[in-house]
Design a protein around this motif. Sequence first.
Motif, PDB file in Angstrom:
ATOM      1  N   LEU A  39       0.578  -1.188   0.004  1.00  0.00           N
ATOM      2  CA  LEU A  39      -0.104  -0.061   0.008  1.00  0.00           C
ATOM      3  C   LEU A  39       0.957   1.316  -0.168  1.00  0.00           C
ATOM      4  CD1 LEU A  39      -2.820   1.108   0.263  1.00  0.00           C
ATOM      5  CD2 LEU A  39      -2.825   0.838   2.720  1.00  0.00           C
ATOM      6  N   SER A  40       0.941   2.151  -0.784  1.00  0.00           N
ATOM      7  CA  SER A  40       1.567   3.185  -1.244  1.00  0.00           C
ATOM      8  C   SER A  40       0.461   4.468  -0.861  1.00  0.00           C
ATOM      9  CB  SER A  40       2.058   3.330  -2.597  1.00  0.00           C
ATOM     10  OG  SER A  40       3.119   2.228  -2.818  1.00  0.00           O
ATOM     11  N   TYR A  41       0.877   5.341   0.126  1.00  0.00           N
ATOM     12  CA  TYR A  41       0.149   6.315   0.410  1.00  0.00           C
ATOM     13  C   TYR A  41       0.641   7.532  -0.401  1.00  0.00           C
ATOM     14  CZ  TYR A  41      -0.776   3.119   4.415  1.00  0.00           C
ATOM     15  OH  TYR A  41      -1.124   2.179   5.206  1.00  0.00           O
ATOM     16  N   ALA A  42      -0.349   8.601  -0.210  1.00  0.00           N
ATOM     17  CA  ALA A  42      -0.138   9.869  -1.012  1.00  0.00           C
ATOM     18  C   ALA A  42       1.047  10.748  -0.542  1.00  0.00           C
ATOM     19  CB  ALA A  42      -1.489  10.794  -1.017  1.00  0.00           C
ATOM     20  N   ASP A  43       1.295  10.483   0.564  1.00  0.00           N
ATOM     21  CA  ASP A  43       2.520  11.189   1.626  1.00  0.00           C
ATOM     22  C   ASP A  43       3.773  10.850   1.030  1.00  0.00           C
ATOM     23  OD1 ASP A  43       2.873   9.125   3.066  1.00  0.00           O
ATOM     24  OD2 ASP A  43       2.386  10.167   4.919  1.00  0.00           O
ATOM     25  N   GLY A  44       3.933   9.558   0.283  1.00  0.00           N
ATOM     26  CA  GLY A  44       5.094   8.920   0.001  1.00  0.00           C
ATOM     27  C   GLY A  44       5.344   7.865   0.853  1.00  0.00           C
ATOM     28  N   SER A  45       4.555   7.533   1.961  1.00  0.00           N
ATOM     29  CA  SER A  45       4.847   6.349   2.954  1.00  0.00           C
ATOM     30  C   SER A  45       4.480   5.029   2.311  1.00  0.00           C
ATOM     31  CB  SER A  45       4.009   6.530   3.996  1.00  0.00           C
ATOM     32  OG  SER A  45       4.470   7.681   4.977  1.00  0.00           O
ATOM     33  N   VAL A  46       5.199   3.756   2.428  1.00  0.00           N
ATOM     34  CA  VAL A  46       4.864   2.579   1.935  1.00  0.00           C
ATOM     35  C   VAL A  46       4.665   1.402   3.112  1.00  0.00           C
ATOM     36  CG1 VAL A  46       5.497   0.855   0.224  1.00  0.00           C
ATOM     37  CG2 VAL A  46       5.752   3.401  -0.216  1.00  0.00           C
ATOM     38  N   PHE A  47       3.495   0.721   2.930  1.00  0.00           N
ATOM     39  CA  PHE A  47       3.572  -0.480   3.765  1.00  0.00           C
ATOM     40  C   PHE A  47       3.506  -1.711   2.898  1.00  0.00           C
ATOM     41  CE2 PHE A  47       1.123  -4.012   5.397  1.00  0.00           C
ATOM     42  CZ  PHE A  47       1.837  -4.356   6.770  1.00  0.00           C
ATOM     43  N   LEU A  71       6.560  -0.750   7.404  1.00  0.00           N
ATOM     44  CA  LEU A  71       6.023   0.512   6.911  1.00  0.00           C
ATOM     45  C   LEU A  71       7.165   1.609   7.100  1.00  0.00           C
ATOM     46  CD1 LEU A  71       3.501   2.411   6.345  1.00  0.00           C
ATOM     47  CD2 LEU A  71       3.307   2.811   9.068  1.00  0.00           C
ATOM     48  N   THR A  72       7.368   1.956   5.915  1.00  0.00           N
ATOM     49  CA  THR A  72       8.319   3.095   5.608  1.00  0.00           C
ATOM     50  C   THR A  72       7.551   4.469   5.632  1.00  0.00           C
ATOM     51  OG1 THR A  72       9.882   1.438   4.669  1.00  0.00           O
ATOM     52  CG2 THR A  72      10.323   3.920   4.130  1.00  0.00           C
ATOM     53  N   TYR A  73       8.129   5.535   6.431  1.00  0.00           N
ATOM     54  CA  TYR A  73       7.370   6.520   6.406  1.00  0.00           C
ATOM     55  C   TYR A  73       8.081   7.714   5.503  1.00  0.00           C
ATOM     56  CZ  TYR A  73       5.257   5.130  10.605  1.00  0.00           C
ATOM     57  OH  TYR A  73       4.409   4.203  11.430  1.00  0.00           O
ATOM     58  N   TYR A  74       7.210   8.704   4.984  1.00  0.00           N
ATOM     59  CA  TYR A  74       7.744   9.624   3.929  1.00  0.00           C
ATOM     60  C   TYR A  74       9.124  10.155   4.645  1.00  0.00           C
ATOM     61  CZ  TYR A  74       5.992  13.048   7.417  1.00  0.00           C
ATOM     62  OH  TYR A  74       5.687  13.987   8.502  1.00  0.00           O
ATOM     63  N   ASP A  75       9.442  10.231   5.769  1.00  0.00           N
ATOM     64  CA  ASP A  75      10.505  10.922   6.101  1.00  0.00           C
ATOM     65  C   ASP A  75      11.990  10.030   6.324  1.00  0.00           C
ATOM     66  OD1 ASP A  75       9.990   9.582   8.496  1.00  0.00           O
ATOM     67  OD2 ASP A  75       9.630  11.141   9.861  1.00  0.00           O
ATOM     68  N   GLY A  76      11.538   8.761   5.811  1.00  0.00           N
ATOM     69  CA  GLY A  76      12.796   7.783   6.034  1.00  0.00           C
ATOM     70  C   GLY A  76      12.548   6.939   7.108  1.00  0.00           C
ATOM     71  N   SER A  77      11.681   7.206   8.422  1.00  0.00           N
ATOM     72  CA  SER A  77      11.748   6.351   9.474  1.00  0.00           C
ATOM     73  C   SER A  77      10.916   5.145   9.284  1.00  0.00           C
ATOM     74  CB  SER A  77      11.145   6.951  10.583  1.00  0.00           C
ATOM     75  OG  SER A  77       9.752   7.496  10.434  1.00  0.00           O
ATOM     76  N   THR A  78      10.923   3.933  10.025  1.00  0.00           N
ATOM     77  CA  THR A  78      10.346   2.799   9.636  1.00  0.00           C
ATOM     78  C   THR A  78       9.837   2.075  10.914  1.00  0.00           C
ATOM     79  OG1 THR A  78      12.421   1.313   9.753  1.00  0.00           O
ATOM     80  CG2 THR A  78      11.824   2.250   7.704  1.00  0.00           C
ATOM     81  N   PHE A  79       8.547   1.576  10.722  1.00  0.00           N
ATOM     82  CA  PHE A  79       8.287   0.543  11.738  1.00  0.00           C
ATOM     83  C   PHE A  79       8.244  -0.961  11.143  1.00  0.00           C
ATOM     84  CE2 PHE A  79       4.937  -1.962  13.568  1.00  0.00           C
ATOM     85  CZ  PHE A  79       5.265  -1.814  15.018  1.00  0.00           C
ATOM     86  N   GLU A  80       8.671  -2.068  11.496  1.00  0.00           N
ATOM     87  CA  GLU A  80       8.770  -3.108  11.278  1.00  0.00           C
ATOM     88  C   GLU A  80       8.150  -4.058  12.321  1.00  0.00           C
ATOM     89  OE1 GLU A  80      11.440  -6.321   8.637  1.00  0.00           O
ATOM     90  OE2 GLU A  80      12.214  -4.482   9.203  1.00  0.00           O
ATOM     91  N   GLY A  81       6.850  -4.994  12.207  1.00  0.00           N
ATOM     92  CA  GLY A  81       6.524  -5.732  13.092  1.00  0.00           C
ATOM     93  C   GLY A  81       5.072  -6.131  12.926  1.00  0.00           C
ATOM     94  N   GLU A  82       4.437  -6.326  14.079  1.00  0.00           N
ATOM     95  CA  GLU A  82       2.896  -6.655  14.005  1.00  0.00           C
ATOM     96  C   GLU A  82       2.098  -5.503  14.154  1.00  0.00           C
ATOM     97  OE1 GLU A  82       1.736  -9.826  16.843  1.00  0.00           O
ATOM     98  OE2 GLU A  82       3.963  -9.696  17.061  1.00  0.00           O
ATOM     99  N   PHE A  83       0.802  -5.283  13.373  1.00  0.00           N
ATOM    100  CA  PHE A  83      -0.039  -4.313  13.752  1.00  0.00           C
ATOM    101  C   PHE A  83      -1.294  -4.990  14.352  1.00  0.00           C
ATOM    102  CE2 PHE A  83       2.721  -2.834  10.529  1.00  0.00           C
ATOM    103  CZ  PHE A  83       2.665  -1.292  10.466  1.00  0.00           C
ATOM    104  N   LYS A  84      -2.015  -4.055  15.164  1.00  0.00           N
ATOM    105  CA  LYS A  84      -3.244  -4.760  15.811  1.00  0.00           C
ATOM    106  C   LYS A  84      -4.391  -3.598  15.520  1.00  0.00           C
ATOM    107  CE  LYS A  84      -5.053  -6.702  20.046  1.00  0.00           C
ATOM    108  NZ  LYS A  84      -4.695  -7.177  21.458  1.00  0.00           N
ATOM    109  N   ASN A  85      -5.633  -3.677  15.153  1.00  0.00           N
ATOM    110  CA  ASN A  85      -6.446  -2.768  14.584  1.00  0.00           C
ATOM    111  C   ASN A  85      -5.702  -1.742  13.709  1.00  0.00           C
ATOM    112  OD1 ASN A  85      -8.603  -3.906  16.435  1.00  0.00           O
ATOM    113  ND2 ASN A  85      -7.491  -3.163  18.281  1.00  0.00           N
TER     114      ASN A  85
END
Length: 139
Positions: free
Chosen positions: A21-29, A43-57
Amino acid sequence: ADGSSYEGGFLGGIYHGEGTLSYADGSVFHGTFENGERKNGKLTYYDGSTFEGEFKNDMRYNGKYSWKNGESIEGYFENNMPASGMDKYMIYTDQGGGTYKIRLVDGIIVSKTAYTPPIEEEDPIENENQGEPSEGAVG
């Protein structure tokens, strides 16, 4: 309509299975979706930060958030924020590679102690009887 795009599996018209899923702000999951919600992936955010792992809700739940500068925080998240409270802790790694166990209350670090991650040991059962028997082996 919101400028995002999706490539991957669908079930009943909603995101399901492996996808990006590519978001309009440039973030990509990129990862796994279940019933239209992110479940596991990066999830790679538009600013280059990332979150890798599990999501809930569809929110960060358990994993590692890394800033572009090399700092990271790992553990459980509540409502997309690092878990907070005296009975909870996160693992924080600074830019120099120092690792600490921290406790947060309302987003503020209230304790910080040096932390050495445990060394993962090889599984003895998995490594048992690997390779050829040695000379003189009785069998």
